[in-house]
Scaffold this motif. Structure first.
Motif, PDB file in Angstrom:
ATOM      1  N   LEU A  12      40.315  16.084  38.553  1.00 47.96           N
ATOM      2  CA  LEU A  12      40.356  15.985  39.956  1.00 47.96           C
ATOM      3  C   LEU A  12      39.715  17.333  40.772  1.00 47.96           C
ATOM      4  CD1 LEU A  12      44.000  14.834  40.915  1.00 47.96           C
ATOM      5  CD2 LEU A  12      41.978  13.491  40.739  1.00 47.96           C
ATOM      6  N   CYS A  15      35.465  16.711  39.664  1.00 50.45           N
ATOM      7  CA  CYS A  15      34.587  15.733  39.977  1.00 50.45           C
ATOM      8  C   CYS A  15      34.165  15.886  41.439  1.00 50.45           C
ATOM      9  CB  CYS A  15      35.260  14.327  39.828  1.00 50.45           C
ATOM     10  SG  CYS A  15      35.248  14.083  38.288  1.00 50.45           S
ATOM     11  N   PRO A  16      35.175  16.090  42.409  1.00 47.93           N
ATOM     12  CA  PRO A  16      35.035  16.564  44.004  1.00 47.93           C
ATOM     13  C   PRO A  16      33.845  17.694  44.170  1.00 47.93           C
ATOM     14  CG  PRO A  16      37.288  16.029  43.684  1.00 47.93           C
ATOM     15  CD  PRO A  16      36.793  16.387  42.119  1.00 47.93           C
ATOM     16  N   PHE A  19      30.560  16.451  43.429  1.00 51.98           N
ATOM     17  CA  PHE A  19      30.468  15.454  44.284  1.00 51.98           C
ATOM     18  C   PHE A  19      29.811  16.227  45.670  1.00 51.98           C
ATOM     19  CE2 PHE A  19      31.703  13.338  48.245  1.00 51.98           C
ATOM     20  CZ  PHE A  19      30.880  11.994  48.088  1.00 51.98           C
ATOM     21  N   ILE A  66      36.230   9.247  53.744  1.00 47.33           N
ATOM     22  CA  ILE A  66      36.023   9.275  52.194  1.00 47.33           C
ATOM     23  C   ILE A  66      35.804  10.716  51.869  1.00 47.33           C
ATOM     24  CG2 ILE A  66      34.578   8.704  50.228  1.00 47.33           C
ATOM     25  CD1 ILE A  66      34.195   5.953  51.648  1.00 47.33           C
ATOM     26  N   LEU A  67      34.946  11.534  52.606  1.00 49.76           N
ATOM     27  CA  LEU A  67      34.642  12.871  52.247  1.00 49.76           C
ATOM     28  C   LEU A  67      35.908  13.708  52.562  1.00 49.76           C
ATOM     29  CD1 LEU A  67      32.413  15.236  51.768  1.00 49.76           C
ATOM     30  CD2 LEU A  67      32.406  15.293  54.494  1.00 49.76           C
ATOM     31  N   VAL A  70      37.913  13.142  49.396  1.00 47.35           N
ATOM     32  CA  VAL A  70      37.516  13.866  48.173  1.00 47.35           C
ATOM     33  C   VAL A  70      37.951  15.265  48.332  1.00 47.35           C
ATOM     34  CG1 VAL A  70      35.617  14.367  46.998  1.00 47.35           C
ATOM     35  CG2 VAL A  70      35.797  12.065  47.980  1.00 47.35           C
ATOM     36  N   LEU A  73      41.629  15.488  47.286  1.00 49.67           N
ATOM     37  CA  LEU A  73      41.599  15.359  45.847  1.00 49.67           C
ATOM     38  C   LEU A  73      41.709  16.724  45.113  1.00 49.67           C
ATOM     39  CD1 LEU A  73      40.107  11.754  45.250  1.00 49.67           C
ATOM     40  CD2 LEU A  73      42.571  12.426  45.163  1.00 49.67           C
ATOM     41  N   GLY A  74      40.652  17.193  45.374  1.00 44.35           N
ATOM     42  CA  GLY A  74      40.223  18.517  44.925  1.00 44.35           C
ATOM     43  C   GLY A  74      41.245  19.787  45.127  1.00 44.35           C
TER      44      GLY A  74
END
Length: 212
Positions: A12, A15-16, A19, A66-67, A70, A73-74
């Protein structure tokens, strides 16, 4: 790691972060001529950069949502790893959380505010409410340079998060290898001691038979 959530929480985080680095890399063709090129930046490049930023800021609401998901999530991954932390979590994940929050601060304070200014098309004197503020508010080119510099700062912060997570993985791997080596040595020593005990017992029985 606490409750064995380490691999998923690391996923988690990584990946962010990767991204966001990809998003910043996509802006490098606009940032590089402004910040790093030795050739004077032409006025048309500022026009291209400004048009691109306006296009980004005018994107449908789904994209910034969405941004932000994310981003959350981080942050969630870091909080998961810091719940009942070990010494490794406190060192690496604590520093990662500090860097991640610095990145969020740069995003909110510089990038979001800069995008709003670019979309409004008002810089410098247009934003001044009195004569004293006219010389203190940045103009168009300086505002775009601040946005480009903010992208660079954010990229460095995110790379720092990845380096810390990689360092934690390497440190934990080395610790696990050392524990395995120690257990192997202890097992070998225990096996040798057991073999010696068996051999001495056999010798003792043989000596007793000879006496009989």
């Amino acid at each position: 790691m606490a409750f064995r959530t380490g691999p998923f929480a690391t996923f988690l985080i990584v990946c962010p972060t990767a991204f966001f680095l990809g998003i910043i890399f996509s802006l490098l063709p606009y940032d590089y001529p402004i910040l790093w090129s030795n050739v004077p930046t032409p006025a048309t490049h500022y026009d291209y950069f400004e048009a691109h930023l306006r296009f980004l800021h005018a994107s449908p609401p789904l994209i910034p949502r969405i941004l932000h998901i994310v981003i959350f999530l981080g942050l969630l991954g870091l909080i998961m790893k810091l719940y009942k932390p070990s010494e490794s979590n406190m060192l690496f994940d604590g520093a990662s959380l500090v860097l991640y929050m610095c990145g969020i601060t740069v995003y909110i304070a510089n990038i979001v505010k800069g995008l709003r200014l670019v979309s409004a098309g008002k810089y410098g004197e247009d934003l001044a409410s009195n004569d004293e503020d006219r010389g203190q508010i940045l103009g168009r080119e300086d505002s775009l340079k601040v946005l480009a510099a903010s992208n660079t700062i954010l990229a460095l912060v995110l790379v720092g998060v990845l380096v810390l997570q990689a360092g934690q993985w390497y440190a934990e791997r080395k610790d696990a290898q050392e524990v395995e080596d120690m257990n192997g040595k202890k097992g070998a020593a225990a096996g040798e001691a057991e073999a010696e005990a068996v051999s001495s017992a056999v010798k003792g029985k043989g000596g007793a038979k000879k006496r009989n």
